[in-house]
Scaffold this active site. Structure first.
Site, PDB file in Angstrom:
ATOM      1  N   SER A 149       0.726  -1.223   0.019  1.00 33.06           N
ATOM      2  CA  SER A 149       0.026   0.023   0.016  1.00 33.06           C
ATOM      3  C   SER A 149       0.862   1.409   0.052  1.00 33.06           C
ATOM      4  O   SER A 149       0.272   2.442  -0.412  1.00 33.06           O
ATOM      5  CB  SER A 149      -1.006  -0.037   1.169  1.00 33.06           C
TER       6      SER A 149
ATOM      7  N   LYS B 184       0.800   4.803   6.705  1.00 35.15           N
ATOM      8  CA  LYS B 184       0.152   5.578   5.913  1.00 35.15           C
ATOM      9  C   LYS B 184       0.765   7.004   5.936  1.00 35.15           C
ATOM     10  O   LYS B 184       1.375   7.280   6.665  1.00 35.15           O
ATOM     11  CB  LYS B 184      -1.382   5.515   5.925  1.00 35.15           C
TER      12      LYS B 184
END
Length: 209
Positions: A73, A116
């Site tokens: 990701s 993230k």
């Protein structure tokens, strides 16, 4: 005269004996220190291990957070199976900023750690149109040059609550992030640290930017 010579001989003989005794004492080895008992050595090892374990515990609890990247990701900034140290002290006197890469407790299951990029800050409205991110109605989208592919899709609007952050992965076509979570925002106290150092693989050791 004879008595005097006899006395001299006796004196010389006594001095020779005394000299030999002094020499013998000088070369006598010193007594060796008693060897450490096995129990004492084991105790020292146990104490050493305990001190090291305590130091590691304090380091990981208050200074760094150790994270392994399980997915793609965050590619190509951080690759799958990379290992990262996060700095727990980064936000002691300041708040996360846009584009910081942070390690945090996943809002839908705090037993899991996610990594993230910070996109939306507290109080902002985030809108994603054709993959581009717009903040508070701005006509200019945020920089997405770190994304490996041209992002797509429309999402939002997302109104970020005070004390919370909106997170997205760099590999946005393969990132399950704030766009899709049930609890979409990461609270300030769920953020454990700022990604700082990649230490694995060895040929990629370096700061995370």
């Amino acid at each position: 005269m004879k008595n005097k010579d006899f006395d001299q001989e006796e004196t010389l003989d006594y001095e020779a004996q005394f000299s030999r005794k002094r020499k013998n004492r000088a070369v006598e080895p010193e007594e060796e220190a008693p060897e450490k008992s096995l129990g004492r050595e084991l105790l020292e090892y146990v104490v050493l291990i305990a001190v090291v374990a305590l130091a590691v515990f304090l380091l990981t609890q208050f200074v760094i957070v150790n994270a392994r990247i399980p997915s793609s990701s965050m590619e190509n900034t951080i690759m799958k199976n990379d290992r990262i140290f996060g700095n727990r002290l980064a936000y002691l006197s300041s708040d996360p900023e846009r584009f910081d890469i942070v390690i945090f407790k996943y809002p839908d299951d705090e037993s899991k750690l996610f990594i993230k990029r910070v996109i939306g800050l507290p109080g902002e409205t985030v809108v994603i149109e054709d993959g581009k991110v717009y903040i508070d109605g701005s006509l200019e989208p945020l920089d997405d040059s770190f994304c490996p592919e041209v992002p797509r899709g429309d999402y939002g609007p997302f109104v970020v609550p005070e004390g919370h952050y909106f997170m997205m992965g760099d590999n946005r076509e393969n990132s399950r992030d704030s766009r899709f979570w049930e609890n979409k925002y990461v609270s300030r106290d769920q953020i454990l640290g700022k990604a700082a150092l990649r230490y694995w693989p060895i040929n990629k050791i370096g700061m995370v930017r």
